[in-house]
Design a protein around this motif. Structure first.
Motif, PDB file in Angstrom:
ATOM      1  N   ARG A  16       0.849  -1.206   0.000  1.00 49.85           N
ATOM      2  CA  ARG A  16       0.000   0.000   0.000  1.00 49.85           C
ATOM      3  C   ARG A  16       0.885   1.256   0.000  1.00 49.85           C
ATOM      4  O   ARG A  16       0.590   2.212  -0.704  1.00 49.85           O
ATOM      5  N   ALA A  17       1.966   1.234   0.767  1.00 52.31           N
ATOM      6  CA  ALA A  17       2.878   2.383   0.801  1.00 52.31           C
ATOM      7  C   ALA A  17       3.508   2.609  -0.583  1.00 52.31           C
ATOM      8  O   ALA A  17       3.659   3.759  -1.023  1.00 52.31           O
ATOM      9  N   ASP A  18       3.856   1.515  -1.280  1.00 49.29           N
ATOM     10  CA  ASP A  18       4.417   1.644  -2.625  1.00 49.29           C
ATOM     11  C   ASP A  18       3.393   2.256  -3.584  1.00 49.29           C
ATOM     12  O   ASP A  18       3.737   3.071  -4.436  1.00 49.29           O
ATOM     13  N   GLN A  19       2.135   1.844  -3.429  1.00 51.98           N
ATOM     14  CA  GLN A  19       1.063   2.394  -4.282  1.00 51.98           C
ATOM     15  C   GLN A  19       0.968   3.919  -4.093  1.00 51.98           C
ATOM     16  O   GLN A  19       0.895   4.674  -5.064  1.00 51.98           O
ATOM     17  N   VAL A  20       0.975   4.346  -2.846  1.00 54.11           N
ATOM     18  CA  VAL A  20       0.877   5.782  -2.545  1.00 54.11           C
ATOM     19  C   VAL A  20       2.109   6.519  -3.068  1.00 54.11           C
ATOM     20  O   VAL A  20       1.996   7.577  -3.695  1.00 54.11           O
ATOM     21  N   TRP A  21       3.292   5.972  -2.826  1.00 52.40           N
ATOM     22  CA  TRP A  21       4.531   6.608  -3.255  1.00 52.40           C
ATOM     23  C   TRP A  21       4.609   6.699  -4.778  1.00 52.40           C
ATOM     24  O   TRP A  21       5.068   7.695  -5.330  1.00 52.40           O
ATOM     25  N   ALA A  22       4.160   5.656  -5.469  1.00 50.27           N
ATOM     26  CA  ALA A  22       4.189   5.655  -6.939  1.00 50.27           C
ATOM     27  C   ALA A  22       3.349   6.804  -7.492  1.00 50.27           C
ATOM     28  O   ALA A  22       3.772   7.500  -8.413  1.00 50.27           O
ATOM     29  N   LYS A  23       2.196   7.022  -6.899  1.00 48.68           N
ATOM     30  CA  LYS A  23       1.344   8.140  -7.359  1.00 48.68           C
ATOM     31  C   LYS A  23       1.994   9.472  -7.015  1.00 48.68           C
ATOM     32  O   LYS A  23       1.929  10.423  -7.795  1.00 48.68           O
ATOM     33  N   ALA A  24       2.657   9.545  -5.865  1.00 49.79           N
ATOM     34  CA  ALA A  24       3.342  10.780  -5.472  1.00 49.79           C
ATOM     35  C   ALA A  24       4.506  11.098  -6.420  1.00 49.79           C
ATOM     36  O   ALA A  24       4.896  12.252  -6.557  1.00 49.79           O
ATOM     37  N   GLN A  25       5.037  10.065  -7.064  1.00 51.22           N
ATOM     38  CA  GLN A  25       6.156  10.256  -8.002  1.00 51.22           C
ATOM     39  C   GLN A  25       5.662  10.478  -9.436  1.00 51.22           C
ATOM     40  O   GLN A  25       6.449  10.466 -10.376  1.00 51.22           O
TER      41      GLN A  25
END
Length: 121
Positions: free
Chosen positions: A89-98
């Motif tokens: 879930r953290a990777d999903q959020v970070w990917a969108k932030a990038q």
């Protein structure tokens, strides 16, 4: 009529080949790169409609590549879809932030890749 073009970036030759086949079967022209530096060059030269981008790569990772694409006026409008083993879930959020439109976890299905084409510019 202009053909739809996709850029697939992955340091895994198996994943690169699988993604390329899925996209070609969907009627897309596909160019590939095996690292972030190649991706930046090919995106600028080829102007794909969408980029499928791995995260974990040598030299320049997918997040850095996505930020560099967004910072360049020539490539900032190209949608990025991350395809990676990093899929919490953290990777999903970070990917969108990038700057990513979405993150597809590996192993991926053809349907997931084809569905992501909805983001194509």
């Amino acid at each position: 009529m202009t053909a739809n073009k996709a850029l697939v970036v992955d340091d895994s030759t198996t994943d690169l080949s699988n993604l390329k086949t899925i996209l070609q079967d969907a009627g897309w022209l596909v160019n590939t790169a095996s690292n972030g530096m190649q991706a930046l060059e090919r995106a600028k030269n080829d102007r794909p409609s969408i980029i499928f981008l791995d995260i974990v790569m040598p030299q320049l990772d997918g997040y850095g590549t996505s930020r560099a694409l967004a910072d360049d006026p020539a490539t900032k409008g190209i949608p990025v879809v991350f395809v990676s083993t990093k899929n919490t879930r953290a990777d999903q959020v970070w990917a969108k932030a990038q700057g990513g439109k979405m993150l597809i976890g590996k192993p991926f299905s053809a349907d997931q890749i084809v569905d992501a084409l909805k983001f194509a510019a």
